[in-house]
Design a protein around this motif. Structure first.
Motif, PDB file in Angstrom:
ATOM      1  N   ARG A   1       0.752  -1.290  -0.121  1.00 58.72           N
ATOM      2  CA  ARG A   1      -0.055   0.100  -0.009  1.00 58.72           C
ATOM      3  C   ARG A   1       0.870   1.322   0.065  1.00 58.72           C
ATOM      4  NH1 ARG A   1      -5.009   2.264   1.781  1.00 58.72           N
ATOM      5  NH2 ARG A   1      -4.557   4.040   3.014  1.00 58.72           N
ATOM      6  N   SER A   2       0.269   2.141  -0.458  1.00 53.81           N
ATOM      7  CA  SER A   2       1.056   3.512  -0.637  1.00 53.81           C
ATOM      8  C   SER A   2       0.097   4.708  -0.427  1.00 53.81           C
ATOM      9  CB  SER A   2       2.025   3.870  -1.895  1.00 53.81           C
ATOM     10  OG  SER A   2       2.512   5.008  -1.666  1.00 53.81           O
ATOM     11  N   ASP A   3       0.191   5.750   0.382  1.00 52.94           N
ATOM     12  CA  ASP A   3      -0.826   6.677   0.366  1.00 52.94           C
ATOM     13  C   ASP A   3      -0.013   8.068   0.380  1.00 52.94           C
ATOM     14  OD1 ASP A   3      -0.083   7.137   2.957  1.00 52.94           O
ATOM     15  OD2 ASP A   3      -1.732   6.033   3.844  1.00 52.94           O
ATOM     16  N   ASN A   4      -0.713   9.323   0.589  1.00 51.78           N
ATOM     17  CA  ASN A   4      -0.118  10.525   0.702  1.00 51.78           C
ATOM     18  C   ASN A   4       1.240  10.604   1.555  1.00 51.78           C
ATOM     19  OD1 ASN A   4      -1.676  11.124  -1.522  1.00 51.78           O
ATOM     20  ND2 ASN A   4      -3.061  12.264  -0.069  1.00 51.78           N
ATOM     21  N   ASP A   5       0.951   9.768   2.623  1.00 46.86           N
ATOM     22  CA  ASP A   5       2.022   9.884   3.703  1.00 46.86           C
ATOM     23  C   ASP A   5       3.038   8.775   4.031  1.00 46.86           C
ATOM     24  OD1 ASP A   5       1.201  12.516   4.402  1.00 46.86           O
ATOM     25  OD2 ASP A   5      -0.504  11.652   5.521  1.00 46.86           O
TER      26      ASP A   5
ATOM     27  N   TYR B   1       3.651   1.125   3.012  1.00 48.09           N
ATOM     28  CA  TYR B   1       3.405   0.004   3.966  1.00 48.09           C
ATOM     29  C   TYR B   1       3.847  -1.266   3.358  1.00 48.09           C
ATOM     30  CZ  TYR B   1      -0.332   3.145   5.336  1.00 48.09           C
ATOM     31  OH  TYR B   1      -1.283   4.265   5.995  1.00 48.09           O
TER      32      TYR B   1
ATOM     33  N   THR C   1       5.620   0.558   8.445  1.00 45.87           N
ATOM     34  CA  THR C   1       5.495   1.561   7.718  1.00 45.87           C
ATOM     35  C   THR C   1       6.750   2.488   7.513  1.00 45.87           C
ATOM     36  OG1 THR C   1       4.576   2.846   9.512  1.00 45.87           O
ATOM     37  CG2 THR C   1       2.891   1.571   8.099  1.00 45.87           C
TER      38      THR C   1
END
Length: 399
Positions: free
Chosen positions: A319-323, A326, A395
């Motif tokens: 997973r990868s988000d704005n911050d 993972y 993370t």
């Protein structure tokens, strides 16, 4: 005629005298008026100065109150009659931790048995006639907290009591003592081995080449173990004491991960490991290259040392988000018992002391992993992987 002249002279003299008196009083009145005006001006100036001083005093008082509210120290000050003058909220919290009864007022501190030494000190000093500043400090444990308590008595017999929660400081000091003991213990084994092998070689100069080569190789192995241990200790100390020494820069994490597996390719082939990577290209992160490398290198070293042979390792950025990024790092090896999972990241903690030392581990690898993850703003945990083996979930903050 003469009488008229005389009267005229008398009138003239009277007028002149009157004029002189009027002029003299006018000067006096003017001087008085000037004096009154000056006094009024001085009074107004003095009042302005007084108002300004009172305003400054109120400001300093507000600053002091604001400071006490946000202070990490419990504080209370008392009159000679032991009546509260001022206290902060943290002081009330701390005395409630120390007391077995509910404390609603700062004066309740005088009924807490754990502060008996402080109370005896107050009784003794306040009975004396001499006027001098005196202090008393104690340390006490209560409800899993460690407190450092100080009392200062002033010349007029008023006093203040401060309470500091030093639990974390004591835990850190204990951790450092344990670390020192563990380091000493860990250093003894390779040093003793090297010393033993060298003494054998020196005592037997005619030993056959095969045995000599064996002892030299063993010395080299133990020396390498010492080097690894000292490097790990240095890394841990820098992360604890001077993390600012690790400079961050924009990096491609996928390249760093590839480098880890390239550096370990020989031993991976030797142990018949299969590595499956699910890592996007151009996985950009702002971080420290050395620490990021150490995360994946230590996880893989741990797997190679303890998972067994013919093992499949999965490295997955799921997973990868704005911050955050993972990650999951798992194997299908032997895993560990549930009781050990929470302590895997402790320094020098070993699931099996004998097996760990044979594998050549320093006992600091997973601790370095945890601290490097924390340095990059993330978190890490371990669990037994479904179907067998161990899985690390962590993370890393992108910036």
């Amino acid at each position: 005629m003469d009488s008229v002249i005389i009267i005229a002279v008398i009138v003239a003299l009277a007028v002149a005298g009157y004029y002189f008196i009027v002029c003299r009083y006018r000067k006096t009145i003017a001087a008085l008026q000037f004096g009154l005006n000056r006094a009024q001006t001085n009074l107004e100036t003095t009042q302005d100065e007084l108002d300004s001083a009172l305003s400054d005093l109120r400001m300093e008082r507000e600053k002091m109150f604001a400071h006490l509210k946000v202070s990490k120290r419990g504080f209370a000050t008392y009159s000679p009659q032991r009546k509260e003058i001022l206290s902060n909220e943290l002081f009330i919290q701390y005395i409630n931790i120390l007391s077995d009864k509910k404390c609603s007022y700062s004066e309740d501190v005088f009924d807490i048995p754990e502060l008996g030494e402080i109370i005896d000190f107050l009784d003794d000093v306040q009975r004396r006639s001499e006027q001098k500043l005196e202090t008393k400090s104690i340390q006490t444990d209560k409800n899993s907290k460690i407190f450092f308590i100080s009392c200062i008595i002033f010349k007029d017999k008023s006093f203040e009591i401060t309470i500091d929660d030093i639990t974390q400081k004591e835990e850190q000091a204990q951790l450092k003592r344990q670390l020192t003991q563990n380091i000493s213990h860990e250093l003894k084994t390779p040093v003793a081995s090297i010393q033993g092998y060298m003494e054998t070689l020196l005592a037997n100069p005619d030993i056959d080449k095969e045995k000599k080569d064996f002892y030299i190789k063993r010395c080299y192995t133990q020396a390498q173990r010492l080097t690894n241990l000292l490097q790990d200790i240095s890394t841990i100390n820098k992360l604890d004491e001077a993390p600012e020494l690790y400079v961050g820069e924009e990096l491609d994490l996928s390249v760093i991960i590839d480098n880890v597996f390239k550096d370990l390719a020989l031993i991976i082939d030797e142990k018949k490991f299969t590595v499956i990577k699910n890592i996007p290209e151009k996985l950009m992160i702002t971080g420290n290259a050395t620490l990021l490398y150490s995360i994946f290198r230590n996880l893989m070293d741990n797997c190679l040392a303890y998972a067994g042979e013919n093992i499949t390792v999965n490295v997955n950025c799921y997973r990868s988000d704005n911050d955050f990024l993972y990650f999951s790092f798992s194997d299908n090896g032997t895993g560990v018992d549930e009781e050990h999972l929470d302590r895997l990241f402790d320094r020098f903690y070993r699931v099996d002391n004998g097996r760990s030392r044979k594998a050549g581990g320093t006992g600091l690898g997973l601790s370095i992993v945890k601290n490097a993850v924390l340095f990059h703003g993330g978190r890490i945990t371990a669990k037994n992987h479904q179907g067998g083996g161990l899985e690390f979930l962590f993370t890393l903050k992108k910036n």
